[in-house]
Enzyme design. Structure first.
Site, mmCIF file in Angstrom:
data_model
loop_
_atom_site.group_PDB
_atom_site.id
_atom_site.type_symbol
_atom_site.label_atom_id
_atom_site.label_comp_id
_atom_site.label_asym_id
_atom_site.label_seq_id
_atom_site.Cartn_x
_atom_site.Cartn_y
_atom_site.Cartn_z
ATOM 1 N N THR A 1 -4.081 -10.701 4.252
ATOM 2 C CA THR A 1 -3.548 -9.466 4.825
ATOM 3 C C THR A 1 -4.333 -8.232 4.403
ATOM 4 O O THR A 1 -4.452 -7.273 5.165
ATOM 5 C CB THR A 1 -2.060 -9.297 4.445
ATOM 6 N N ASP B 1 -3.259 -0.039 2.491
ATOM 7 C CA ASP B 1 -1.906 0.415 2.821
ATOM 8 C C ASP B 1 -1.990 1.865 3.270
ATOM 9 O O ASP B 1 -2.343 2.743 2.486
ATOM 10 C CB ASP B 1 -0.994 0.279 1.599
ATOM 11 N N ARG C 1 0.544 3.648 4.453
ATOM 12 C CA ARG C 1 1.866 4.268 4.497
ATOM 13 C C ARG C 1 1.934 5.554 3.687
ATOM 14 O O ARG C 1 1.164 5.765 2.753
ATOM 15 C CB ARG C 1 2.935 3.284 4.007
#
Length: 317
Positions: A236, A248, A250
């Site tokens: 991932t 990431d 976010r």
């Protein structure tokens, strides 16, 4: 300046880039036309162009040094971030000429606009508050928020009453269409969501903040592209990097602002992700306890969970 108008040009720019149109970056007398790489097609009106893409080795944008004018270099990172916010592949094409007949129709952005590219400049606005009885509890209030500028929607489910003097259980849950709605076995998102809701309902206390940040904030389409790379053997983390995204993407600024709006300043955070803890503390939210939030694994998501621990730094159970 009113937050509805601050960043308006950036919102128009994102919209145009997603439509396959260029955006004009105005630097005084110099103007550059920025295209999303996915939609760029050279025409006779283009004198030269170069690409801004992601250097995985250097972890920074790269471009053709011989073509990129010096005046543009300091804005490369902001432009790169702009196209990522459109949920398109993070590749830009830059040109110096565009069809004169269409110039007046192109959205112009300036260095001042780009200074607001970071979500830390955002504010939130509570839009609605209503009762929402669920199978987990009938004592639930549902809040909708608008993140300004951009008008992105975030949601909060509050179980029971908020006591500002006591720490409250909190789950920050990023949207996962495949896990939350379709029951995907590739991740643990759906089970984590259900576990938090069951906990909050049982104790009649807790808050779920639902973040519109699909696929660690790369969007569903790009998440499916990452899944295709995972089908070919990548994990991932490497799949996101191969597409040009960060591990990431976010952002938790709006989450902290929502907690403050709900008069919540002391929390027990249901998470395995140290980034969430650090983000809350950076915004003045006291994390009195981290509550492990692992769920039952299956044969299809065991490696995914191990990768999050080994490469992203998720905390052990």
């Amino acid at each position: 300046m009113n937050y509805y108008y601050q960043g308006l040009n950036l919102e128009r720019a994102r919209f145009d880039l997603r439509r396959g149109l260029p955006v004009c970056l105005s630097l005084g007398e110099a103007e550059f036309y920025i295209w999303a790489g996915e939609f760029f097609t050279p025409t006779d009106a283009i004198e030269f162009h170069f690409e801004i893409a992601k250097s995985l080795k250097q972890d920074q944008p790269i471009f053709n040094d011989t073509l990129c004018p010096e005046i543009l270099r300091s804005y490369v990172h902001s432009l790169f971030k702009l196209v990522k916010q459109t949920e398109l592949l993070p590749t830009l094409k830059v040109t110096n000429i565009f069809d004169p007949k269409l110039k007046s129709m192109v959205t112009k952005i300036t260095p001042d606009d780009l200074s607001h590219i970071d979500q830390s400049h955002y504010k939130i606005e509570r839009v609605t508050e209503n009762k929402l009885p669920t199978k987990y509890s009938k004592n639930v209030k549902f809040y909708t928020y608008r993140v300004i500028p951009g008008n992105y929607e975030y949601y909060a489910m509050v179980f029971g009453d908020v006591n500002p003097d006591q720490p409250m259980d909190i789950r920050l849950h990023a949207e996962c269409f495949t896990g939350d709605l379709l029951g995907s076995l590739k991740c643990d998102c759906g089970p984590q969501l259900q576990k938090a809701l069951r906990r909050f309902g049982k104790q009649d206390n807790g808050v779920l903040i639902y973040l519109r940040q699909e696929g660690r904030n790369i969007g569903l389409l790009n998440k499916m592209r990452a899944y295709a790379l995972q089908d070919d053997g990548m994990d991932t983390v490497d799949a996101n990097l191969a597409l040009g995204f960060e591990v990431d993407e976010r952002d938790y600024n709006a989450s902290a602002l929502i907690l403050k709006d709900l008069s919540i300043h002391n929390i027990r955070l249901l998470t395995n992700n140290p980034m969430k803890i650090a983000a809350m503390e950076a915004h003045g939210i006291t994390v009195s306890q981290r509550v492990s939030h692992y769920t039952q694994t299956n044969a299809l998501n065991e490696d995914y969970i191990k990768t999050k621990q080994n490469k992203i730094g998720h905390l052990p159970e």
